[in-house]
Design a protein around this motif. Structure first.
Motif, mmCIF file in Angstrom:
data_model
loop_
_atom_site.group_PDB
_atom_site.id
_atom_site.type_symbol
_atom_site.label_atom_id
_atom_site.label_comp_id
_atom_site.label_asym_id
_atom_site.label_seq_id
_atom_site.Cartn_x
_atom_site.Cartn_y
_atom_site.Cartn_z
ATOM 1 N N ALA A 1 0.789 -1.169 -0.102
ATOM 2 C CA ALA A 1 0.008 -0.009 -0.106
ATOM 3 C C ALA A 1 0.855 1.074 -0.008
ATOM 4 N N GLN A 2 1.974 1.288 0.729
ATOM 5 C CA GLN A 2 2.818 2.252 0.859
ATOM 6 C C GLN A 2 3.442 2.701 -0.540
ATOM 7 N N MET A 3 3.806 1.666 -1.009
ATOM 8 C CA MET A 3 4.708 1.836 -2.519
ATOM 9 C C MET A 3 3.588 2.475 -3.384
ATOM 10 N N GLN A 4 2.298 1.879 -3.454
ATOM 11 C CA GLN A 4 1.429 2.528 -4.254
ATOM 12 C C GLN A 4 1.106 3.900 -4.105
ATOM 13 N N LYS A 5 1.267 4.212 -2.803
ATOM 14 C CA LYS A 5 1.007 5.860 -2.568
ATOM 15 C C LYS A 5 2.293 6.634 -3.093
ATOM 16 N N GLU A 6 3.373 6.073 -3.224
ATOM 17 C CA GLU A 6 4.581 6.433 -3.811
ATOM 18 C C GLU A 6 4.724 6.431 -5.486
ATOM 19 N N ASN A 7 3.584 6.057 -6.174
ATOM 20 C CA ASN A 7 3.485 5.953 -7.549
ATOM 21 C C ASN A 7 4.015 4.926 -8.154
ATOM 22 N N ILE A 8 4.433 3.625 -7.296
ATOM 23 C CA ILE A 8 5.043 2.626 -7.807
ATOM 24 C C ILE A 8 3.722 1.979 -8.538
ATOM 25 N N PRO A 9 3.887 1.299 -9.698
ATOM 26 C CA PRO A 9 2.698 0.546 -10.205
ATOM 27 C C PRO A 9 2.217 -0.500 -9.598
ATOM 28 N N GLU A 10 1.048 -0.826 -9.472
ATOM 29 C CA GLU A 10 0.357 -1.935 -8.511
ATOM 30 C C GLU A 10 0.802 -3.212 -9.252
ATOM 31 N N GLU A 11 0.939 -3.341 -10.617
ATOM 32 C CA GLU A 11 1.321 -4.448 -11.249
ATOM 33 C C GLU A 11 2.686 -4.755 -11.014
ATOM 34 N N ARG A 12 3.570 -4.004 -10.530
ATOM 35 C CA ARG A 12 4.911 -4.536 -10.273
ATOM 36 C C ARG A 12 5.190 -5.108 -8.807
ATOM 37 N N ILE A 13 4.149 -4.899 -8.011
ATOM 38 C CA ILE A 13 4.270 -5.131 -6.711
ATOM 39 C C ILE A 13 3.670 -6.508 -6.288
ATOM 40 N N VAL A 14 4.692 -7.556 -5.822
ATOM 41 C CA VAL A 14 3.938 -8.830 -5.557
ATOM 42 C C VAL A 14 4.260 -9.087 -4.085
ATOM 43 N N VAL A 15 3.247 -9.356 -3.113
ATOM 44 C CA VAL A 15 3.378 -9.785 -1.885
ATOM 45 C C VAL A 15 3.704 -11.229 -1.565
ATOM 46 N N THR A 16 5.132 -11.350 -1.227
ATOM 47 C CA THR A 16 5.642 -12.696 -1.211
ATOM 48 C C THR A 16 6.085 -13.152 0.214
ATOM 49 N N GLY A 17 6.484 -11.984 0.995
ATOM 50 C CA GLY A 17 6.994 -12.165 2.282
ATOM 51 C C GLY A 17 8.509 -11.887 2.070
ATOM 52 N N ASN A 18 9.283 -11.887 2.872
ATOM 53 C CA ASN A 18 10.702 -11.741 2.819
ATOM 54 C C ASN A 18 11.349 -13.022 3.301
ATOM 55 N N PRO A 19 12.049 -13.664 2.115
ATOM 56 C CA PRO A 19 12.804 -14.839 2.574
ATOM 57 C C PRO A 19 13.612 -14.917 3.776
ATOM 58 N N TYR A 20 14.241 -13.839 4.192
ATOM 59 C CA TYR A 20 14.951 -13.876 5.425
ATOM 60 C C TYR A 20 14.449 -14.145 6.516
ATOM 61 N N PHE A 21 12.967 -13.969 6.685
ATOM 62 C CA PHE A 21 12.424 -14.395 8.115
ATOM 63 C C PHE A 21 11.827 -15.852 7.769
ATOM 64 N N ASP A 22 12.146 -16.596 6.816
ATOM 65 C CA ASP A 22 11.400 -18.047 6.792
ATOM 66 C C ASP A 22 12.105 -19.027 7.784
ATOM 67 N N ASP A 23 13.246 -18.939 8.342
ATOM 68 C CA ASP A 23 13.626 -20.009 9.143
ATOM 69 C C ASP A 23 13.874 -19.221 10.487
ATOM 70 N N LEU A 24 13.004 -18.129 10.900
ATOM 71 C CA LEU A 24 13.013 -17.369 12.226
ATOM 72 C C LEU A 24 12.743 -18.304 13.152
ATOM 73 N N GLY A 25 11.478 -19.008 13.137
ATOM 74 C CA GLY A 25 11.178 -19.817 14.063
ATOM 75 C C GLY A 25 12.198 -20.816 14.337
ATOM 76 N N ARG A 26 12.929 -21.494 13.660
ATOM 77 C CA ARG A 26 13.578 -22.450 13.700
ATOM 78 C C ARG A 26 15.104 -21.894 14.672
ATOM 79 N N GLU A 27 15.366 -20.699 13.944
ATOM 80 C CA GLU A 27 16.613 -19.957 14.804
ATOM 81 C C GLU A 27 16.110 -19.407 16.151
ATOM 82 N N ALA A 28 15.003 -19.251 16.457
ATOM 83 C CA ALA A 28 14.491 -18.967 17.732
ATOM 84 C C ALA A 28 14.649 -20.001 18.903
ATOM 85 N N LYS A 29 14.547 -21.342 18.339
ATOM 86 C CA LYS A 29 14.561 -22.408 19.240
ATOM 87 C C LYS A 29 16.170 -23.065 19.169
ATOM 88 N N LYS A 30 16.893 -22.559 18.589
ATOM 89 C CA LYS A 30 17.938 -23.044 18.365
ATOM 90 C C LYS A 30 19.156 -23.052 19.539
#
Length: 369
Positions: free
Chosen positions: A140-169
């Motif tokens: 939503a913030q990107m669209q407010k700054e005139n970045i075209p909606e069709e170029r934005i894809v909500v995928t999540g940030n891959p960096y956070f994928d293993d966060l749960g495992r790291e927390a228990k490590k």
């Protein structure tokens, strides 16, 4: 995707490196050829990981055409960085060759600025074909700054994928080893401070539009002032973790040991290890605070005299309140030390499948070319 695909991946700043590296690893594990390039802080990080990559210095950004001539990529995967970057140079060259670019955005501020030529005042000059973002808020913030909606894809940030495992490590034994290493007793409360190079990134001139109203050193002094007011109530170890853009020597004056408060400056341990072993995690608006929140740690955001919209996503979503002075910090610290139970969180991110989502987007873009 066909196995003979040729992919270029590149990053410059630390956040971008963290965001695309899990995708690079996933693609390589699946048998795809990924040519990884890095400059500046990303190169330093990838050396520590012993990752297969080629370092590109800033003076060679004008010659990235040689990379394309050698690799002949089908698609380009990028991080995002502030200022003219390796990613910007690759976007320009990709556009000339009509090769699609996919960037993974790793932050919650400076949306359009990441893709803007600030020197020649050309807005969105370096905009990639697709931008993977962490959540609906960023979209939503990107669209407010005139970045075209069709170029934005909500995928999540891959960096956070293993966060749960790291927390228990990490275990109690790991914490005991950490306390012993710093020469403090087993009942010591561990407080960490994740710094940011705010003075370099936003300046120190109060007349500048980019000035936040404070620097990292002012925030740290407020934290130290509050910690010193505990006197002998609790033994405390404060670990200051400089940002990769900062030298450890910049914090030499803060090191101290007065019996109940030990202050150490270190970049020895991995950031997530420090977070996992901390009782309280402090900073300004670092991504480390978001990680700490998701790892159910008590967190403090210290932002005195803030003159712009709060850049910390946790505050903008109303999940925590940034603090302005030592009195507020002291009150919150006392509350945390009395109540060390697990923190209840509201998970506002798409986590766990972000890497897969980005890989699927790459596959879909290639199939539609």
């Amino acid at each position: 995707m066909r196995k003979n695909l040729k992919i270029i991946a590149a990053c410059q700043d630390v956040g971008g490196c963290n965001a695309i590296y899990p995708v690079v690893c996933s693609l390589r594990a699946s048998g795809y050829k990924v040519n990884l390039y890095a400059s500046s802080y990303s190169a330093k990080m990838l050396k520590k990981k012993n990752a297969g990559f080629r370092e590109i210095e800033k003076k060679d950004f004008d010659n990235v055409h040689a990379i394309f001539d050698g690799v002949r990529p089908d698609i380009v995967l990028l991080g995002t960085s502030l200022g003219f970057s390796l990613e910007d140079a690759l976007v320009e060259e990709s556009r000339k060759r009509r090769i699609k670019t996919i960037a993974v955005f790793d932050s919650w501020f400076n949306y359009s600025l990441r893709f803007t030529d600030t020197v020649n005042r050309k807005n969105l000059r370096y905009l990639p074909d697709y931008i993977c973002v962490s959540d609906d808020f960023v979209q939503a913030q990107m669209q407010k700054e005139n970045i075209p909606e069709e170029r934005i894809v909500v995928t999540g940030n891959p960096y956070f994928d293993d966060l749960g495992r790291e927390a228990k490590k990490y275990t109690r034994q790991d914490k005991s080893k950490l306390l012993a290493r710093y020469g403090v007793s087993a009942d010591t409360v561990v407080v960490s401070f994740f710094s940011q190079a705010i003075d370099k990134s936003f300046g120190t001139d109060s007349r500048s539009k980019s000035f936040l109203g404070y620097t990292q050193f002012e925030a740290l002094k407020i934290l130290l002032s509050a910690l010193k007011k505990f006197n002998n109530e609790s033994k405390i170890l404060l670990i200051i973790r400089p940002h990769p853009k900062e030298a450890i020597s910049a914090y030499a004056e803060f090191s101290q040991d007065n019996g109940y408060l030990r202050v150490a400056v270190s970049n020895r341990e991995e950031p997530r290890k420090i977070i996992a072993l901390s009782d309280i995690v402090c900073g300004m608006f670092s991504l480390m605070l978001v990680e700490a929140y998701l790892m159910k740690r008590n967190i403090l955001s210290i932002q005195p005299n803030l003159k712009v919209e709060n850049p910390l996503i946790l505050s903008r979503l109303g999940l925590i309140k940034s603090l302005e002075n030592s009195r507020e910090v002291l009150r919150k610290l006392k509350l945390f030390m009395k109540n060390k139970r697990s923190v209840k969180i509201r998970n506002f991110l798409k986590t766990g499948k972000s890497t897969r989502n980005v890989v699927d987007l790459i596959s879909g873009v290639i199939q539609n070319q």
